[in-house]
Write an enzyme that holds these catalytic residues in place. Sequence first.
Site, short mmCIF file in Angstrom:
data_model
loop_
_atom_site.label_atom_id
_atom_site.label_comp_id
_atom_site.label_asym_id
_atom_site.label_seq_id
_atom_site.Cartn_x
_atom_site.Cartn_y
_atom_site.Cartn_z
CB THR A 1 -1.00 -0.13 1.34
OG1 THR A 1 0.01 -0.25 2.42
CG2 THR A 1 -1.96 -1.18 1.09
CG ASP B 1 4.89 1.99 11.20
OD1 ASP B 1 5.96 1.67 10.59
OD2 ASP B 1 4.64 2.28 12.55
CB CYS B 2 -0.70 1.62 7.71
SG CYS B 2 -0.82 3.28 8.08
CE1 TYR B 3 -2.88 2.64 3.04
CE2 TYR B 3 -2.69 4.59 4.60
CZ TYR B 3 -3.41 3.76 3.72
OH TYR B 3 -4.78 3.70 4.07
#
Lengths: 393, 141
Positions: A72, A142-144
């Site tokens: 992502t 962290d999420c992307y």
Amino acid sequence: MPKASFSRTIEEINKKIRAGKAVVVTAEQMGEIVKKSGPEKAAKEVDVVTTGTFSPMCSSGAFINFGHSKPTTKASKVWLNGVPAYAGLAAVDIYIGATEPTEDDPLNRVHPGQFKYGGGHVIQDLVAGKKVELLATAYGTDCYPNREIKKKVTISDLPYAMLFNPRNAYQNYNCAVNLTNKTIYTYMGVLKPHAGNANFATAGQLSPLLNDPYYRAIGLGTRIFIGGAKGHVVGPGTQHNPRAARGPNGVPLSPAGTIMVMGDMKAMDPRWVAGVSMLGYGCSLAVGIGIPIPVLDADMARFTGVTDEEIFTQIIDYGGDYPKGQAHSLGKVSYAELKSGSIRFNGSDVPTVPVSSYVRALEIANILKGWIERGEFLLTQPVEGLPSVERAE
Amino acid sequence: MYSKMLSLRFPKKTANKPVVYSLVKKFDLTFNIMKATIYPREEGFMVMELSGHKTNFQRGIRYLKSLGIQVDSIGQDIRRDDRKCFQCGACTAVCPTGALYVKRPQMEVLFDRDKCSACELCVSACPAKAMEIRFNKALLS
């Protein structure tokens, strides 16, 4: 006030549209009908008047979601065909503005710049189904975690593509001349020195808001023709100014109302969404817009029956006054005069030049007429009106 | 009287020769120069209308070609892409010959190629970039 006579509601009109019995005419035809029969009789005869406009309007753009990559990405900078888009939104949401030039465009360094490709052209290419290069860079989270996306996309690859124009369909606009001694290059086109030409930019009697001067019918939620598809008015546009001076017929004598509009780009046709390059000025987008106006009563019949002889605008000097921020009227001129090919200004005949397409505006009004006649397009009651003014009567 | 709008491309070695003077003096032709420029590498480019008796005209063209000048008739080579043109009329502000004009009261924007002098002003002024220059045909025999 005359006695309350004939009136009809939007629901009644829609009933007739569904039954295939609605009488629909273009604003051009309505002018003749009202002139011949008067507004009372015209109101009884005609249910809907269709309008249209096709003109460059800089305050245009599109919200696009380009879908998630694997891994992502939280895109922080995005370009489409080298044109920067605004990426300060959610991870893969962007807004591409019509006037944004290609990143390495020479702009006006060699004057007048040509502005060959920009946001408006990207929008047109997407609508036309062409491949567009998407480049996105990211700082990584962290999420992307992904840092870059580079791929070719077509509109069918995009989960969401909404044309969303902060300001369209200007209710009236200036007539531009240039009183300096050299040619100037403006958003109103090329203006030759010593008032060598006079440029104007609305469809006059066909233009949507000139047929509904006090915004009785057009407001938030009004369904419209936009870019060849069905879309909506979502509120007043930027610079919406109902307080402009008006003539006895209620029609503003200078730029006044505007609308904010949206429509699904996936349903649009590139014939009605055209990227534009204004020499020496910049990129823009011409979007076809058509709005049906319900003939609710004789009052609306009179408004929609307005003709070019009864719509006036002001002559403004774009060479001196306008760039100084001191625009003032050098004279009043009607759209009938502007469309005749020349106007009388300072004792001489000045050729007039349209920068708005009357031919396309009429085509839009006729397409919309066909949609309504075939029962494919119903009228809407606005959820909220546009800011307006008390009528001076 | 024979007349054509021509584009002349001069190689570097001829760019400094008084070619147009010779056309007048030797071949009794008249001319009207629309555009003339020397590019950075010293090749010349000129657009002009050349007129005179047909035989003289043809002899004049042969003379130009003998000097290595590339001669093209360009009257037919400014084109309008009618799919791109959306009939606004902005081009009529700059067209000096009336080749681009508005038909009233329909407000249709028309292009009369016979009146076009190939000055190219419309090419950059057209908001839709519908006016194109095509040098693909050498129309002179």
